[in-house]
Design an enzyme around this catalytic site. Structure first.
Site, mmCIF file in Angstrom:
data_model
loop_
_atom_site.group_PDB
_atom_site.id
_atom_site.type_symbol
_atom_site.label_atom_id
_atom_site.label_comp_id
_atom_site.label_asym_id
_atom_site.label_seq_id
_atom_site.Cartn_x
_atom_site.Cartn_y
_atom_site.Cartn_z
ATOM 1 N N HIS A 78 -15.408 2.036 -0.339
ATOM 2 C CA HIS A 78 -14.678 2.918 0.769
ATOM 3 C C HIS A 78 -14.039 4.380 0.204
ATOM 4 C CE1 HIS A 78 -12.189 3.448 4.868
ATOM 5 N NE2 HIS A 78 -12.266 4.577 4.243
ATOM 6 N N GLU A 136 -5.496 5.892 10.186
ATOM 7 C CA GLU A 136 -4.921 5.037 9.006
ATOM 8 C C GLU A 136 -3.534 5.532 8.718
ATOM 9 O OE1 GLU A 136 -6.683 3.266 7.370
ATOM 10 O OE2 GLU A 136 -9.000 3.774 7.599
ATOM 11 N N GLU A 155 -7.910 13.191 -20.904
ATOM 12 C CA GLU A 155 -6.547 13.427 -19.960
ATOM 13 C C GLU A 155 -6.148 12.445 -19.115
ATOM 14 O OE1 GLU A 155 -5.008 16.611 -19.277
ATOM 15 O OE2 GLU A 155 -5.884 17.281 -21.040
HETATM 16 ZN ZN ZN Z 1 -11.740 6.502 4.614
#
Ligand code: ZN
Length: 270
Positions: A210, A116, A169
């Site tokens: 994901h 990634e 919050e």
């Molecule tokens: Zn991932």
């Protein structure tokens, strides 16, 4: 030269990996982190001129040329980073307009950076343009945010408003809201470019079905950002199917803005 395993930025990153795994956000080899370092802070621990390997990245990222990053390795399990940081992490310098990663330390078993890397580096470039103090990109698979992308509208304003309503919050921690990408093939330059585009307006980008990307100035802040959104998603899933008696109203959110000096994303509280 000092021992890199004692560097505060390395020990903190290791601790973050362990913590992410402990939260159940990083099954198997899920999740990855990149941390931008100043050359001066890295130079106390590694010789910046001693390049161990040159690894093509497959993308360009001109604004990051010459910058150093500590990055988790591809296929590595975050739970194992604490056991062997040198095999599971790498210290890189981007060169050739981002097309080459020069390895200065780590990946000792011949490995390389996370698949990634495009999403990380393209996001770093965008966040640095928005905030010169930006340092961290963190990706993981938090259970409740992930589950929420199956049952909630993926419209960013609607998704964010639900999260803001689930815990007081939230609007203070992420007033700019959460951006959302539909399901896309991961590990590609395309999802990297799409993620970076979403990072222009928010530090949190959900990847539907994901996980999530978070950006911040340090590891604690970035971890805390994801932790807060994940907590809100957990509350949502606990109550979504129950009859609601009350919630945090838009008026309440405006009160929080005034009291704590934050400004929710323009138009998202109208
Ligand atoms: Zn991932």
């Amino acid at each position: 030269m000092k021992d890199i395993l004692t560097a505060p930025w390395l020990t903190e990153l290791v601790r973050t990996c362990t913590n992410m795994y402990a939260h159940g956000w990083d099954e198997r080899n899920g999740g990855n982190i990149s941390l931008r370092l100043d050359e001066a802070e890295a130079a106390q621990y590694v010789d910046p001129s001693a390049v161990l390997r040159r690894i093509p990245t497959g993308f360009r990222a001109e604004p990051l040329d010459g910058m150093l990053f500590l990055v988790t390795g591809t296929g590595k399990y975050l739970k194992n980073v604490q056991v062997d940081p040198a095999a599971n992490l790498g210290l890189l310098r981007l060169t050739d307009g981002g097309e080459t990663a020069e390895l200065l330390w780590g990946y000792t078993d011949g490995g390389r950076f996370t698949s990634e890397l495009p999403a990380h580096m393209m996001s770093h470039a965008v966040r640095l343009a928005a905030d010169p103090a930006h340092r961290v990109i963190l990706h993981c698979h938090p259970n409740n945010l992930l589950a929420m992308t199956y049952v909630h509208d993926l419209d960013e304003r609607a998704f964010t408003r639900t999260l803001w309503q689930m815990e007081t919050e939230c609007v203070m921690v992420f007033p700019e809201g959460v951006n959302v990408l539909p399901w896309m093939l991961c590990g590609t330059n395309e999802i990297g470019e799409a993620t970076a585009e979403k990072m222009k307006t928010a530090r949190l980008v959900v990847w539907a079905q994901h996980g999530i990307y978070g950006a911040g100035r340090d590891l604690d802040e970035t971890f805390g950002l994801i932790e807060t959104a994940e907590k809100a998603a957990e509350v949502y899933l606990k109550i979504a199917h129950l009859p609601w008696k009350q919630t945090i109203t838009v008026d309440d959110l405006h009160q929080l803005e005034r009291r704590f000096g934050v400004k929710a994303r323009e138009g998202w509280l109208d």
